[in-house]
Design a protein around this motif. Structure first.
Motif, short mmCIF file in Angstrom:
data_model
loop_
_atom_site.label_atom_id
_atom_site.label_comp_id
_atom_site.label_asym_id
_atom_site.label_seq_id
_atom_site.Cartn_x
_atom_site.Cartn_y
_atom_site.Cartn_z
N ALA A 84 95.15 28.71 -22.77
CA ALA A 84 95.99 29.64 -22.03
C ALA A 84 95.57 31.21 -22.31
O ALA A 84 95.61 31.92 -21.30
N ALA A 85 95.05 31.32 -23.61
CA ALA A 85 94.76 32.74 -23.75
C ALA A 85 93.59 33.13 -23.05
O ALA A 85 93.37 34.24 -22.53
N LEU A 86 92.53 32.12 -23.04
CA LEU A 86 91.52 32.56 -22.09
C LEU A 86 91.65 32.59 -20.93
O LEU A 86 90.92 33.42 -20.08
N GLU A 87 92.54 32.01 -20.23
CA GLU A 87 92.83 31.96 -18.81
C GLU A 87 93.61 33.26 -18.42
O GLU A 87 93.45 33.62 -17.53
N ALA A 88 94.21 33.82 -19.66
CA ALA A 88 95.01 35.17 -19.42
C ALA A 88 93.98 36.29 -19.65
O ALA A 88 94.33 37.32 -19.60
N GLY A 89 92.72 36.02 -19.66
CA GLY A 89 91.65 37.10 -19.76
C GLY A 89 91.76 37.65 -21.49
O GLY A 89 91.16 38.68 -21.47
N LYS A 90 92.02 36.97 -22.42
CA LYS A 90 92.05 37.37 -23.91
C LYS A 90 90.90 36.46 -24.40
O LYS A 90 90.70 35.69 -24.37
N HIS A 91 90.19 37.53 -25.20
CA HIS A 91 89.13 36.77 -26.11
C HIS A 91 89.76 36.13 -27.14
O HIS A 91 90.88 36.31 -27.55
N VAL A 92 89.22 35.17 -27.65
CA VAL A 92 89.82 34.16 -28.53
C VAL A 92 88.80 33.69 -29.84
O VAL A 92 87.81 33.46 -29.63
N LEU A 93 89.68 34.18 -31.01
CA LEU A 93 89.05 33.30 -32.26
C LEU A 93 89.87 32.12 -32.52
O LEU A 93 91.11 32.44 -32.62
N CYS A 94 89.25 31.15 -32.98
CA CYS A 94 90.03 29.76 -33.20
C CYS A 94 89.48 29.23 -34.37
O CYS A 94 88.29 29.23 -34.66
N GLU A 95 90.47 28.90 -35.32
CA GLU A 95 90.17 28.12 -36.70
C GLU A 95 89.61 26.88 -36.39
O GLU A 95 89.68 26.24 -35.25
N LYS A 96 88.72 26.44 -37.62
CA LYS A 96 88.06 25.22 -37.47
C LYS A 96 89.15 23.98 -37.97
O LYS A 96 90.02 24.46 -38.57
N PRO A 97 89.06 22.66 -37.76
CA PRO A 97 88.17 22.29 -36.71
C PRO A 97 88.69 22.93 -35.04
O PRO A 97 89.87 22.94 -35.21
N LEU A 98 87.80 22.82 -34.36
CA LEU A 98 88.26 23.40 -32.92
C LEU A 98 89.44 22.82 -32.35
O LEU A 98 90.45 23.32 -31.98
N ALA A 99 89.65 21.32 -32.63
CA ALA A 99 90.85 20.67 -32.11
C ALA A 99 90.89 19.41 -32.91
O ALA A 99 90.39 19.20 -33.91
N ASN A 100 91.88 18.53 -32.41
CA ASN A 100 92.07 17.32 -33.06
C ASN A 100 91.44 16.10 -32.41
O ASN A 100 91.49 14.82 -33.11
#
Length: 379
Positions: A84-100
């Motif tokens: 959602a953040a990327l699609e809203a044009g926001k840069h993203v830093l996401c903690e690891k692990p990337l997903a579940n």
């Protein structure tokens, strides 16, 4: 920033410090922190240095004063927030692990690829890459100082749930955390080993073990060290320990161990790499030191050399203290923030990318599949 507990505090420290020690092309402004509980989030904003507090992460997407969204939440929320953040044009830093799951990580990597075409950047937080000694290890391997790599040995050892009375928390629930020691800490050594070698794991044979299958239910909002309640027990649905063998694309063999049952070990990360021309060894309990063996030296004087990685020419170090004045755990988070800001300013993709995070997720999934089938699995 979304989330304000352990990782939220570490990331906040990084955002506060980065522009004060490093010459950055853009200056981070800590606009707003988001959490579920209004009172706790407002208190965190004051304590950690954020200007505003929100309780709905979706509100961040509509704020003009937010250009970066930093995700420090449990893994089950990463994909929804990041996409959602990327699609809203926001840069993203996401903690690891990337997903579940690999599926979630693939969705996130695809979203990051689309966003990059619009100049929107995404990074996954494998912070140990930014420890200067680990960055130096990568440089030495890239320079060919170890020759052809034969062996990788990697361990991540903790003991925070050895006590069976330690309460059940989200990190012990598969629906929230995705996996246990494998994803929580094993992901770090997978990424660190691949980073140092500049190579990827393509096949694994692993086993997972849960030593304590029921734990006291934690009090509401309890975290890593939350107190137990009197409401009975709940099932532990993740692994307590993970061990696996790995084959790298370049021909190296790897052994990996991640456990939260190594009594007496609090945060021990150990990596040794053996090549045809030399070896490297790193231990996070002595994080400012890298041990290097030059196999080309005369046998009469050859031995492991203890390199204190605090010289100005070492990665990141010139922004800090005089030589010999060591760095700590928190500094790698600052380096992560610095690298992200510089990449955004340069309009380039920061590393590790979401694609890198997806590759690690595939390794974790292959280890789980291997443990279930008791056979080797391709990544």
């Amino acid at each position: 920033m979304v989330g304000h507990s352990f990782m939220g505090a570490a990331h906040s420290q990084a955002w506060r410090v980065a522009p004060r020690f490093f010459d950055l092309p853009l200056r981070p402004v800590m606009a707003v922190v988001c959490g579920r509980d209004r009172a706790r989030t407002e208190a965190a904003a004051v304590r950690l240095g954020w200007a505003h507090a929100e309780t709905d992460w979706k509100a961040l997407l509509d704020r003009d004063d937010v250009q970066v969204v930093d995700i420090c939440t449990p893994g089950d929320t990463h994909a929804e927030i990041a996409v959602a953040a990327l699609e809203a044009g926001k840069h993203v830093l996401c903690e690891k692990p990337l997903a579940n799951s690999v599926l979630e990580a693939q969705v996130m990597a695809d979203a990051a690829e689309r966003a990059a075409e619009q100049g929107v950047r995404a990074m996954v937080g494998f912070t140990y890459r930014r420890v200067p000694a680990i960055s130096l290890a990568r440089d030495l391997v890239a320079q060919g100082r170890l020759g052809r790599i034969h062996h990788v040995r990697a361990q991540y050892l903790q003991d925070w749930i050895v006590d069976p009375a330690a309460p059940l928390s989200w990190r012990l629930q598969k629906e929230k955390a995705g996996s246990g020691a494998l994803g929580d800490i094993g992901a770090h050594i997978v990424d660190a080993a691949q980073f140092i070698l500049g190579d990827t794991i393509h096949e694994v044979s692993g086993t997972l073990q849960t030593f304590v299958t029921e734990r006291p239910l934690a009090a509401e909002h309890a975290g890593l060290s939350g107190t137990a309640s009197s409401a009975g027990t709940g099932p532990v649905t993740v692994d307590d320990a993970a061990l696996f063998l790995a084959r790298f694309t370049g021909g190296a063999l790897g052994t990996f161990e991640a456990t939260r049952f190594a009594n007496g070990r609090k945060n021990a990360i150990r990596i040794e790499i053996n090549g045809s021309a030399g070896s490297l060894a790193f231990d996070f309990e002595d994080m400012n030191v890298l041990h290097f063996f030059d196999g080309t030296e005369d046998a009469g004087v050859a031995g492991f050399r203890r390199i204190v990685v605090t010289e100005p020419q070492h990665p990141y170090v010139d922004a800090w203290w005089p030589a010999g004045h060591g760095l700590g755990y928190e500094h790698a988070f600052t380096h992560q923030a610095v690298d992200l800001v510089r990449a955004i300013a340069a309009d380039t993709d920061p590393t590790p990318t979401f694609a890198d995070g997806l590759q690690v997720q595939r390794v974790l999934a292959a280890v789980e599949d291997s443990s279930a089938s008791r056979t080797w699995h391709a990544v």
